[in-house]
Design a protein around this motif. Structure first.
Motif, PDB file in Angstrom:
ATOM      1  N   ASP A   1       0.807  -1.214   0.000  1.00  0.00           N
ATOM      2  CA  ASP A   1       0.000   0.000   0.000  1.00  0.00           C
ATOM      3  C   ASP A   1       0.846   1.273   0.000  1.00  0.00           C
ATOM      4  OD1 ASP A   1       0.880   0.146   2.632  1.00  0.00           O
ATOM      5  OD2 ASP A   1      -1.089  -0.140   3.532  1.00  0.00           O
ATOM      6  N   ALA A   2       2.170   1.137  -0.010  1.00  0.00           N
ATOM      7  CA  ALA A   2       3.038   2.314  -0.117  1.00  0.00           C
ATOM      8  C   ALA A   2       3.118   2.840  -1.542  1.00  0.00           C
ATOM      9  CB  ALA A   2       4.445   1.977   0.378  1.00  0.00           C
ATOM     10  N   VAL A   3       2.613   2.059  -2.510  1.00  0.00           N
ATOM     11  CA  VAL A   3       2.804   2.383  -3.917  1.00  0.00           C
ATOM     12  C   VAL A   3       1.469   2.549  -4.638  1.00  0.00           C
ATOM     13  CG1 VAL A   3       3.811   1.576  -6.099  1.00  0.00           C
ATOM     14  CG2 VAL A   3       4.978   1.108  -3.933  1.00  0.00           C
ATOM     15  N   ASP A   4       1.353   3.643  -5.382  1.00  0.00           N
ATOM     16  CA  ASP A   4       0.275   3.802  -6.357  1.00  0.00           C
ATOM     17  C   ASP A   4       0.700   2.994  -7.580  1.00  0.00           C
ATOM     18  OD1 ASP A   4      -1.296   4.623  -8.549  1.00  0.00           O
ATOM     19  OD2 ASP A   4      -1.549   6.646  -7.753  1.00  0.00           O
ATOM     20  N   GLU A   5       0.141   1.815  -7.740  1.00  0.00           N
ATOM     21  CA  GLU A   5       0.638   0.887  -8.753  1.00  0.00           C
ATOM     22  C   GLU A   5       0.407   1.390 -10.173  1.00  0.00           C
ATOM     23  OE1 GLU A   5       0.269  -3.117  -5.967  1.00  0.00           O
ATOM     24  OE2 GLU A   5      -1.188  -2.801  -7.582  1.00  0.00           O
ATOM     25  N   ASN A   6      -0.682   2.084 -10.409  1.00  0.00           N
ATOM     26  CA  ASN A   6      -0.913   2.647 -11.748  1.00  0.00           C
ATOM     27  C   ASN A   6       0.134   3.698 -12.077  1.00  0.00           C
ATOM     28  OD1 ASN A   6      -3.208   1.088 -12.327  1.00  0.00           O
ATOM     29  ND2 ASN A   6      -4.557   2.528 -11.275  1.00  0.00           N
ATOM     30  N   ALA A   7       0.486   4.508 -11.077  1.00  0.00           N
ATOM     31  CA  ALA A   7       1.511   5.534 -11.283  1.00  0.00           C
ATOM     32  C   ALA A   7       2.869   4.886 -11.541  1.00  0.00           C
ATOM     33  CB  ALA A   7       1.580   6.460 -10.079  1.00  0.00           C
ATOM     34  N   LEU A   8       3.150   3.789 -10.847  1.00  0.00           N
ATOM     35  CA  LEU A   8       4.412   3.089 -11.052  1.00  0.00           C
ATOM     36  C   LEU A   8       4.494   2.528 -12.469  1.00  0.00           C
ATOM     37  CD1 LEU A   8       7.064   1.782 -10.121  1.00  0.00           C
ATOM     38  CD2 LEU A   8       5.705  -0.148  -9.276  1.00  0.00           C
ATOM     39  N   VAL A   9       3.455   1.839 -12.891  1.00  0.00           N
ATOM     40  CA  VAL A   9       3.455   1.266 -14.243  1.00  0.00           C
ATOM     41  C   VAL A   9       3.646   2.359 -15.286  1.00  0.00           C
ATOM     42  CG1 VAL A   9       2.052   0.070 -15.969  1.00  0.00           C
ATOM     43  CG2 VAL A   9       2.089  -0.757 -13.605  1.00  0.00           C
ATOM     44  N   GLN A  10       2.958   3.476 -15.102  1.00  0.00           N
ATOM     45  CA  GLN A  10       3.069   4.571 -16.070  1.00  0.00           C
ATOM     46  C   GLN A  10       4.482   5.157 -16.081  1.00  0.00           C
ATOM     47  OE1 GLN A  10       0.324   5.157 -18.103  1.00  0.00           O
ATOM     48  NE2 GLN A  10       1.949   6.144 -19.305  1.00  0.00           N
ATOM     49  N   ALA A  11       5.092   5.283 -14.902  1.00  0.00           N
ATOM     50  CA  ALA A  11       6.447   5.819 -14.822  1.00  0.00           C
ATOM     51  C   ALA A  11       7.438   4.916 -15.549  1.00  0.00           C
ATOM     52  CB  ALA A  11       6.858   5.988 -13.363  1.00  0.00           C
ATOM     53  N   VAL A  12       7.213   3.604 -15.489  1.00  0.00           N
ATOM     54  CA  VAL A  12       8.078   2.664 -16.206  1.00  0.00           C
ATOM     55  C   VAL A  12       7.803   2.723 -17.703  1.00  0.00           C
ATOM     56  CG1 VAL A  12       8.642   0.221 -16.510  1.00  0.00           C
ATOM     57  CG2 VAL A  12       8.359   1.154 -14.210  1.00  0.00           C
ATOM     58  N   LYS A  13       6.539   2.735 -18.075  1.00  0.00           N
ATOM     59  CA  LYS A  13       6.180   2.792 -19.497  1.00  0.00           C
ATOM     60  C   LYS A  13       6.704   4.064 -20.163  1.00  0.00           C
ATOM     61  CE  LYS A  13       1.978  -0.037 -19.639  1.00  0.00           C
ATOM     62  NZ  LYS A  13       2.475  -0.934 -20.705  1.00  0.00           N
ATOM     63  N   ASP A  14       6.648   5.190 -19.425  1.00  0.00           N
ATOM     64  CA  ASP A  14       7.089   6.468 -19.978  1.00  0.00           C
ATOM     65  C   ASP A  14       8.604   6.605 -20.008  1.00  0.00           C
ATOM     66  OD1 ASP A  14       4.450   7.164 -20.266  1.00  0.00           O
ATOM     67  OD2 ASP A  14       4.381   8.462 -18.482  1.00  0.00           O
ATOM     68  N   GLY A  15       9.309   5.676 -19.366  1.00  0.00           N
ATOM     69  CA  GLY A  15      10.758   5.751 -19.321  1.00  0.00           C
ATOM     70  C   GLY A  15      11.289   6.639 -18.213  1.00  0.00           C
ATOM     71  N   LYS A  16      10.403   7.175 -17.401  1.00  0.00           N
ATOM     72  CA  LYS A  16      10.858   7.960 -16.252  1.00  0.00           C
ATOM     73  C   LYS A  16      11.711   7.081 -15.341  1.00  0.00           C
ATOM     74  CE  LYS A  16      11.323  11.119 -13.137  1.00  0.00           C
ATOM     75  NZ  LYS A  16      12.182  12.292 -13.362  1.00  0.00           N
ATOM     76  N   LEU A  17      11.233   5.858 -15.095  1.00  0.00           N
ATOM     77  CA  LEU A  17      12.007   4.855 -14.378  1.00  0.00           C
ATOM     78  C   LEU A  17      12.505   3.818 -15.375  1.00  0.00           C
ATOM     79  CD1 LEU A  17       9.791   4.151 -11.223  1.00  0.00           C
ATOM     80  CD2 LEU A  17      11.659   5.799 -11.457  1.00  0.00           C
ATOM     81  N   SER A  18      13.731   3.345 -15.168  1.00  0.00           N
ATOM     82  CA  SER A  18      14.268   2.300 -16.041  1.00  0.00           C
ATOM     83  C   SER A  18      13.680   0.937 -15.721  1.00  0.00           C
ATOM     84  CB  SER A  18      15.789   2.236 -15.914  1.00  0.00           C
ATOM     85  OG  SER A  18      16.385   3.380 -16.493  1.00  0.00           O
ATOM     86  N   GLY A  19      13.161   0.791 -14.509  1.00  0.00           N
ATOM     87  CA  GLY A  19      12.558  -0.473 -14.136  1.00  0.00           C
ATOM     88  C   GLY A  19      12.180  -0.483 -12.668  1.00  0.00           C
ATOM     89  N   ALA A  20      11.471  -1.521 -12.272  1.00  0.00           N
ATOM     90  CA  ALA A  20      11.037  -1.655 -10.878  1.00  0.00           C
ATOM     91  C   ALA A  20      10.976  -3.129 -10.519  1.00  0.00           C
ATOM     92  CB  ALA A  20       9.672  -1.005 -10.677  1.00  0.00           C
ATOM     93  N   ALA A  21      11.098  -3.409  -9.231  1.00  0.00           N
ATOM     94  CA  ALA A  21      10.969  -4.772  -8.718  1.00  0.00           C
ATOM     95  C   ALA A  21      10.064  -4.745  -7.496  1.00  0.00           C
ATOM     96  CB  ALA A  21      12.333  -5.350  -8.357  1.00  0.00           C
ATOM     97  N   LEU A  22       9.117  -5.661  -7.446  1.00  0.00           N
ATOM     98  CA  LEU A  22       8.136  -5.711  -6.369  1.00  0.00           C
ATOM     99  C   LEU A  22       8.072  -7.114  -5.783  1.00  0.00           C
ATOM    100  CD1 LEU A  22       5.168  -3.905  -8.207  1.00  0.00           C
ATOM    101  CD2 LEU A  22       6.901  -2.834  -6.748  1.00  0.00           C
ATOM    102  N   ASP A  23       8.165  -7.209  -4.469  1.00  0.00           N
ATOM    103  CA  ASP A  23       7.873  -8.472  -3.797  1.00  0.00           C
ATOM    104  C   ASP A  23       6.543  -8.392  -3.069  1.00  0.00           C
ATOM    105  OD1 ASP A  23       8.668 -11.185  -2.939  1.00  0.00           O
ATOM    106  OD2 ASP A  23       8.682 -10.310  -0.936  1.00  0.00           O
ATOM    107  N   VAL A  24       5.969  -7.188  -3.004  1.00  0.00           N
ATOM    108  CA  VAL A  24       4.677  -6.978  -2.352  1.00  0.00           C
ATOM    109  C   VAL A  24       3.803  -6.129  -3.269  1.00  0.00           C
ATOM    110  CG1 VAL A  24       5.471  -7.189   0.030  1.00  0.00           C
ATOM    111  CG2 VAL A  24       5.662  -4.992  -1.123  1.00  0.00           C
TER     112      VAL A  24
END
Length: 310
Positions: free
Chosen positions: A227-250
């Protein structure tokens, strides 16, 4: 005599450890098999039983969890019931999982696995290194400290720690901030790792605003709470190239919804909340020791480890 329920899958040798504690009547059951009848006469419970069962535990004096987190249990027990966590049991397993995620992300191993499956002999371009990088670790409990030590030893040039309260700065932490200065800590990082527990202050801590303020091309890892992450915002940040990638265990909902876009984003590495638990034998060994030592201390009136104020 205290009635003790240990809700763990124990070997006979581990059962004998609890049997050796004086003045307790021991019952051992697997967590998934515990019923309301099992808890109604128990003074001490060890294990993360279904929190709703605690409504039937009218005689409960002490609850020892086999997890580091305890947020699902706080509201289910009396303020007179002693509550202890298993902080200190999970650092080898979880910090190594975090380190593995770190290298998998920056070396694109998860995407190369996809290419292998497709018989695709092509490269994925540039990478970064842990050595000479800046890594921000949110949450400097036992697990966060263990990870911070590891990346500093490997050669990270700057390890930034974020915790709820400022205390003495460990030598392997180069900069230390509170959550109030969270933004300063994430803006400069090549890799941001969240290990914070769930609190009202951390819900949606990582949203579009905070992903936007991160360094272009940074990486994000979450092994704290979903619940610390807005998952839609994370996916969009990766898709847009703002982030190079992400890893989630939760994730926010577990199991992850089949329709979640996280499943199909190749630059997000996903593991099903397996960083901790009992997959590493050392984790279980530590939990048995913490739990049995605390039960012994409770019945003999000695000081206990990992007492949670509630």
């Amino acid at each position: 005599m205290k009635n003790l329920l240990v809700a763990l899958d124990l070997t006979q040798e581990e059962i004998e450890i609890f049997k050796s504690i004086p003045d307790v009547a021991l019952t051992v059951k697997k967590q998934s098999e515990v019923t309301a009848d099992d808890v109604k006469d128990k003074h001490i419970i060890v294990g993360n039983i279904n929190p709703n069962l605690l409504e039937s535990a009218a005689n409960l004096e002490f609850l020892q969890l086999n997890s580091a987190g305890y947020d699902n249990y706080i509201k289910k027990i009396s303020d007179k019931t002693v509550l202890c966590s298993s902080v200190g049991a999970f650092s080898p397993a979880v910090s190594e999982h975090m380190l593995a995620m770190t290298f998998s992300l920056i070396r694109h191993f998860h995407m190369y696995r996809d290419k292998q499956n497709n018989k695709d002999w092509s490269d994925l371009g540039k990478i970064i290194s842990v050595e000479n990088s800046t890594i921000t670790v949110l949450g400097l409990g036992d697990i966060g400290k263990s990870y911070a030590k590891k990346v500093k030893a490997i050669g990270a040039s700057c390890v930034i720690g974020v915790k709820r309260n400022i205390s003495e700065k460990p030598e392997y932490i180069d900069e230390l901030y509170t959550l109030d200065d969270f933004e300063k800590a994430v803006k400069k990082a090549d890799i941001v790792v969240n290990v914070l527990p769930s609190t009202p202050q951390t819900v949606n801590l990582f949203d579009k605003i905070h992903f936007d303020m991160m360094k272009n091309g940074a990486y994000f890892i979450n092994v704290g709470r979903g619940d610390a992450v807005d998952e839609n915002a994370l996916v969009q940040a990766v898709k847009d190239g703002k982030l190079s990638g992400a890893a989630l265990d939760v994730t926010r909902h577990e199991p992850l919804d089949k329709n979640s876009p996280i499943w199909s984003e190749p630059r997000i590495l996903l593991t099903p909340h397996v960083a901790g638990w009992f997959f590493l034998q050392e984790t279980k060994n530590r939990i048995v020791k913490i739990s049995s030592d605390n039960v012994r201390a409770f019945v003999t009136g000695q000081s206990m480890r990992n007492v949670v104020e509630h």
